[in-house]
Design a protein around this motif. Structure first.
Motif, PDB file in Angstrom:
ATOM      1  N   GLY A 144       0.812  -1.209   0.000  1.00  0.00           N
ATOM      2  CA  GLY A 144       0.000   0.000   0.000  1.00  0.00           C
ATOM      3  C   GLY A 144       0.842   1.253   0.000  1.00  0.00           C
ATOM      4  N   ALA A 145       0.179   2.384  -0.028  1.00  0.00           N
ATOM      5  CA  ALA A 145       0.799   3.702  -0.107  1.00  0.00           C
ATOM      6  C   ALA A 145       1.619   3.821  -1.391  1.00  0.00           C
ATOM      7  CB  ALA A 145       1.641   3.995   1.130  1.00  0.00           C
ATOM      8  N   PRO A 146       0.936   3.865  -2.550  1.00  0.00           N
ATOM      9  CA  PRO A 146       1.636   3.951  -3.838  1.00  0.00           C
ATOM     10  C   PRO A 146       2.596   5.132  -3.892  1.00  0.00           C
ATOM     11  CG  PRO A 146      -0.712   3.665  -4.182  1.00  0.00           C
ATOM     12  CD  PRO A 146      -0.513   3.908  -2.716  1.00  0.00           C
ATOM     13  N   ALA A 147       3.705   4.905  -4.572  1.00  0.00           N
ATOM     14  CA  ALA A 147       4.729   5.940  -4.735  1.00  0.00           C
ATOM     15  C   ALA A 147       5.362   5.779  -6.104  1.00  0.00           C
ATOM     16  CB  ALA A 147       5.789   5.798  -3.644  1.00  0.00           C
ATOM     17  N   TYR A 148       5.675   6.878  -6.744  1.00  0.00           N
ATOM     18  CA  TYR A 148       6.411   6.796  -8.008  1.00  0.00           C
ATOM     19  C   TYR A 148       7.883   6.625  -7.712  1.00  0.00           C
ATOM     20  CZ  TYR A 148       2.394   8.106 -10.797  1.00  0.00           C
ATOM     21  OH  TYR A 148       1.181   8.121 -11.400  1.00  0.00           O
ATOM     22  N   VAL A 149       8.502   5.721  -8.458  1.00  0.00           N
ATOM     23  CA  VAL A 149       9.925   5.488  -8.350  1.00  0.00           C
ATOM     24  C   VAL A 149      10.509   5.967  -9.676  1.00  0.00           C
ATOM     25  CG1 VAL A 149      11.739   3.788  -8.023  1.00  0.00           C
ATOM     26  CG2 VAL A 149       9.545   3.508  -6.858  1.00  0.00           C
ATOM     27  N   VAL A 150      11.169   7.091  -9.653  1.00  0.00           N
ATOM     28  CA  VAL A 150      11.677   7.701 -10.878  1.00  0.00           C
ATOM     29  C   VAL A 150      13.197   7.787 -10.805  1.00  0.00           C
ATOM     30  CG1 VAL A 150      11.590   9.743 -12.362  1.00  0.00           C
ATOM     31  CG2 VAL A 150       9.576   9.074 -11.041  1.00  0.00           C
ATOM     32  N   PRO A 151      13.884   7.034 -11.673  1.00  0.00           N
ATOM     33  CA  PRO A 151      15.346   7.121 -11.673  1.00  0.00           C
ATOM     34  C   PRO A 151      15.803   8.547 -11.997  1.00  0.00           C
ATOM     35  CG  PRO A 151      14.581   5.286 -13.005  1.00  0.00           C
ATOM     36  CD  PRO A 151      13.382   6.102 -12.650  1.00  0.00           C
ATOM     37  N   PHE A 152      16.824   9.006 -11.325  1.00  0.00           N
ATOM     38  CA  PHE A 152      17.341  10.353 -11.557  1.00  0.00           C
ATOM     39  C   PHE A 152      17.719  10.580 -13.017  1.00  0.00           C
ATOM     40  CE2 PHE A 152      18.828  10.673  -6.899  1.00  0.00           C
ATOM     41  CZ  PHE A 152      17.627  11.260  -6.529  1.00  0.00           C
ATOM     42  N   THR A 153      18.210   9.548 -13.690  1.00  0.00           N
ATOM     43  CA  THR A 153      18.646   9.714 -15.082  1.00  0.00           C
ATOM     44  C   THR A 153      17.488  10.057 -16.012  1.00  0.00           C
ATOM     45  OG1 THR A 153      18.462   7.325 -15.432  1.00  0.00           O
ATOM     46  CG2 THR A 153      20.641   8.191 -14.848  1.00  0.00           C
ATOM     47  N   GLU A 160       9.826   8.075 -16.241  1.00  0.00           N
ATOM     48  CA  GLU A 160       9.265   6.724 -16.247  1.00  0.00           C
ATOM     49  C   GLU A 160       8.359   6.592 -15.031  1.00  0.00           C
ATOM     50  OE1 GLU A 160      10.926   2.271 -15.538  1.00  0.00           O
ATOM     51  OE2 GLU A 160      12.177   3.624 -16.692  1.00  0.00           O
ATOM     52  N   LYS A 161       7.109   6.293 -15.272  1.00  0.00           N
ATOM     53  CA  LYS A 161       6.150   6.197 -14.167  1.00  0.00           C
ATOM     54  C   LYS A 161       6.121   4.768 -13.632  1.00  0.00           C
ATOM     55  CE  LYS A 161       3.342  10.049 -15.588  1.00  0.00           C
ATOM     56  NZ  LYS A 161       2.040  10.514 -15.999  1.00  0.00           N
ATOM     57  N   SER A 162       7.148   4.414 -12.902  1.00  0.00           N
ATOM     58  CA  SER A 162       7.243   3.099 -12.286  1.00  0.00           C
ATOM     59  C   SER A 162       6.618   3.172 -10.900  1.00  0.00           C
ATOM     60  CB  SER A 162       8.702   2.669 -12.163  1.00  0.00           C
ATOM     61  OG  SER A 162       9.317   2.651 -13.417  1.00  0.00           O
ATOM     62  N   ALA A 163       5.478   2.557 -10.754  1.00  0.00           N
ATOM     63  CA  ALA A 163       4.807   2.605  -9.454  1.00  0.00           C
ATOM     64  C   ALA A 163       5.469   1.639  -8.484  1.00  0.00           C
ATOM     65  CB  ALA A 163       3.332   2.272  -9.593  1.00  0.00           C
ATOM     66  N   GLY A 164       5.653   2.104  -7.285  1.00  0.00           N
ATOM     67  CA  GLY A 164       6.126   1.282  -6.188  1.00  0.00           C
ATOM     68  C   GLY A 164       5.178   1.499  -5.023  1.00  0.00           C
ATOM     69  N   PHE A 165       5.486   0.903  -3.908  1.00  0.00           N
ATOM     70  CA  PHE A 165       4.638   1.034  -2.730  1.00  0.00           C
ATOM     71  C   PHE A 165       5.516   1.228  -1.511  1.00  0.00           C
ATOM     72  CE2 PHE A 165       2.320  -1.219  -5.907  1.00  0.00           C
ATOM     73  CZ  PHE A 165       1.060  -0.656  -5.858  1.00  0.00           C
ATOM     74  N   GLU A 166       5.117   2.158  -0.671  1.00  0.00           N
ATOM     75  CA  GLU A 166       5.911   2.436   0.513  1.00  0.00           C
ATOM     76  C   GLU A 166       5.808   1.306   1.528  1.00  0.00           C
ATOM     77  OE1 GLU A 166       6.289   5.718   4.050  1.00  0.00           O
ATOM     78  OE2 GLU A 166       5.414   6.331   2.154  1.00  0.00           O
ATOM     79  N   VAL A 167       4.645   0.666   1.640  1.00  0.00           N
ATOM     80  CA  VAL A 167       4.384  -0.300   2.704  1.00  0.00           C
ATOM     81  C   VAL A 167       4.137  -1.692   2.132  1.00  0.00           C
ATOM     82  CG1 VAL A 167       2.803  -0.894   4.585  1.00  0.00           C
ATOM     83  CG2 VAL A 167       3.396   1.495   4.166  1.00  0.00           C
ATOM     84  N   SER A 168       4.698  -2.682   2.802  1.00  0.00           N
ATOM     85  CA  SER A 168       4.445  -4.086   2.508  1.00  0.00           C
ATOM     86  C   SER A 168       4.168  -4.781   3.838  1.00  0.00           C
ATOM     87  CB  SER A 168       5.655  -4.718   1.827  1.00  0.00           C
ATOM     88  OG  SER A 168       5.411  -6.072   1.513  1.00  0.00           O
ATOM     89  N   LEU A 169       3.100  -5.581   3.886  1.00  0.00           N
ATOM     90  CA  LEU A 169       2.662  -6.184   5.141  1.00  0.00           C
ATOM     91  C   LEU A 169       2.304  -7.648   4.939  1.00  0.00           C
ATOM     92  CD1 LEU A 169       0.706  -4.870   7.962  1.00  0.00           C
ATOM     93  CD2 LEU A 169      -0.531  -6.576   6.647  1.00  0.00           C
ATOM     94  N   VAL A 170       2.572  -8.445   5.959  1.00  0.00           N
ATOM     95  CA  VAL A 170       2.161  -9.842   5.954  1.00  0.00           C
ATOM     96  C   VAL A 170       1.612 -10.214   7.329  1.00  0.00           C
ATOM     97  CG1 VAL A 170       4.418 -10.775   6.649  1.00  0.00           C
ATOM     98  CG2 VAL A 170       2.857 -12.216   5.323  1.00  0.00           C
ATOM     99  N   ALA A 171       0.601 -11.054   7.316  1.00  0.00           N
ATOM    100  CA  ALA A 171       0.094 -11.692   8.542  1.00  0.00           C
ATOM    101  C   ALA A 171       0.216 -13.191   8.277  1.00  0.00           C
ATOM    102  CB  ALA A 171      -1.345 -11.303   8.814  1.00  0.00           C
ATOM    103  N   ALA A 172       0.992 -13.868   9.105  1.00  0.00           N
ATOM    104  CA  ALA A 172       1.249 -15.293   8.914  1.00  0.00           C
ATOM    105  C   ALA A 172       0.954 -16.051  10.212  1.00  0.00           C
ATOM    106  CB  ALA A 172       2.684 -15.525   8.486  1.00  0.00           C
ATOM    107  N   LYS A 173       0.359 -17.216  10.054  1.00  0.00           N
ATOM    108  CA  LYS A 173      -0.008 -18.042  11.205  1.00  0.00           C
ATOM    109  C   LYS A 173       0.969 -19.213  11.336  1.00  0.00           C
ATOM    110  CE  LYS A 173      -4.364 -19.221  11.553  1.00  0.00           C
ATOM    111  NZ  LYS A 173      -5.642 -19.945  11.429  1.00  0.00           N
ATOM    112  N   LYS A 174       1.421 -19.465  12.574  1.00  0.00           N
ATOM    113  CA  LYS A 174       2.283 -20.610  12.847  1.00  0.00           C
ATOM    114  C   LYS A 174       1.482 -21.892  12.687  1.00  0.00           C
ATOM    115  CE  LYS A 174       5.045 -22.930  16.343  1.00  0.00           C
ATOM    116  NZ  LYS A 174       5.792 -22.792  17.600  1.00  0.00           N
ATOM    117  N   MET A 175       1.971 -22.759  11.820  1.00  0.00           N
ATOM    118  CA  MET A 175       1.271 -24.023  11.562  1.00  0.00           C
ATOM    119  C   MET A 175       2.155 -25.233  11.870  1.00  0.00           C
ATOM    120  SD  MET A 175      -1.614 -22.872  10.769  1.00  0.00           S
ATOM    121  CE  MET A 175      -2.479 -24.345  10.256  1.00  0.00           C
ATOM    122  N   GLY A 176       3.388 -24.995  12.201  1.00  0.00           N
ATOM    123  CA  GLY A 176       4.277 -26.125  12.493  1.00  0.00           C
ATOM    124  C   GLY A 176       5.603 -25.634  12.978  1.00  0.00           C
TER     125      GLY A 176
END
Length: 176
Positions: A144-153, A160-176
């Protein structure tokens, strides 16, 4: 949730990895301060007010018994871990069966706090860390929180409109 009502004789144990008050933005301990049944332990590699255990998350099982916690939280931590898969395995050891690990970090953001800034995670990258081999099942993964990643060059002429995201999240359950 903030409006959770504790059940009689209930105790929920939470481990917050990297929870020192670094940026005055977010603290699991503060969030649950009004919940008498929620017991939050903060582990951080640096001593600070509110830190309960000073230690390295790569060695959680040295500080805590197996199956101690119902939840593990790590906010803006996984980008700083030299071996994030090892921390996932260590968190699995100290989690109770079917306990949850919630990790939030960055997908596209500038390098910060060098030299302790090693990784970025897409929503799909979490599958390489939280999987059957590390003892988890992913319940949810998001970016989430989209952000443009634009190379200085390309900045002045051909943006170049390369979309990136500021936030990455995971919820994981212990199964073993």
């Amino acid at each position: 949730p903030a409006d959770y009502k504790c059940k009689e004789n209930e105790e929920i144990k939470v481990l917050e990895i990297g929870g020192r008050d670094r940026s005055d933005v977010f603290s699991i301990k503060q969030m649950f301060a009004h919940q008498k049944c929620v017991n939050v332990t903060i582990l951080d590699i640096i001593s600070d007010e509110g830190v309960d255990i000073v230690g390295d998350a790569h060695n959680l099982s040295k500080y805590f018994d197996n199956s101690t916690f119902d939840y593990v939280s790590s906010i803006s931590v996984f980008e700083r871990l030299i071996m994030p898969w090892k921390v996932a395995i260590e968190a699995n050891k100290v989690l109770k069966m079917e306990g949850m690990h919630v990790a939030q970090t960055h997908q596209s953001i500038a390098i910060h706090d060098n030299p302790w800034d090693y990784f970025r995670f897409s929503d799909e990258a979490w599958k390489s860390i939280f999987n059957k081999y590390t003892g988890y099942e992913i319940v949810e993964q998001k970016i989430g929180a989209p952000a443009y990643v634009v190379p200085f060059t390309f900045y002045k002429e051909n943006i170049e409109k390369s979309a990136g995201f500021e936030v990455s999240l995971v919820a994981a359950k212990k199964m073993g």
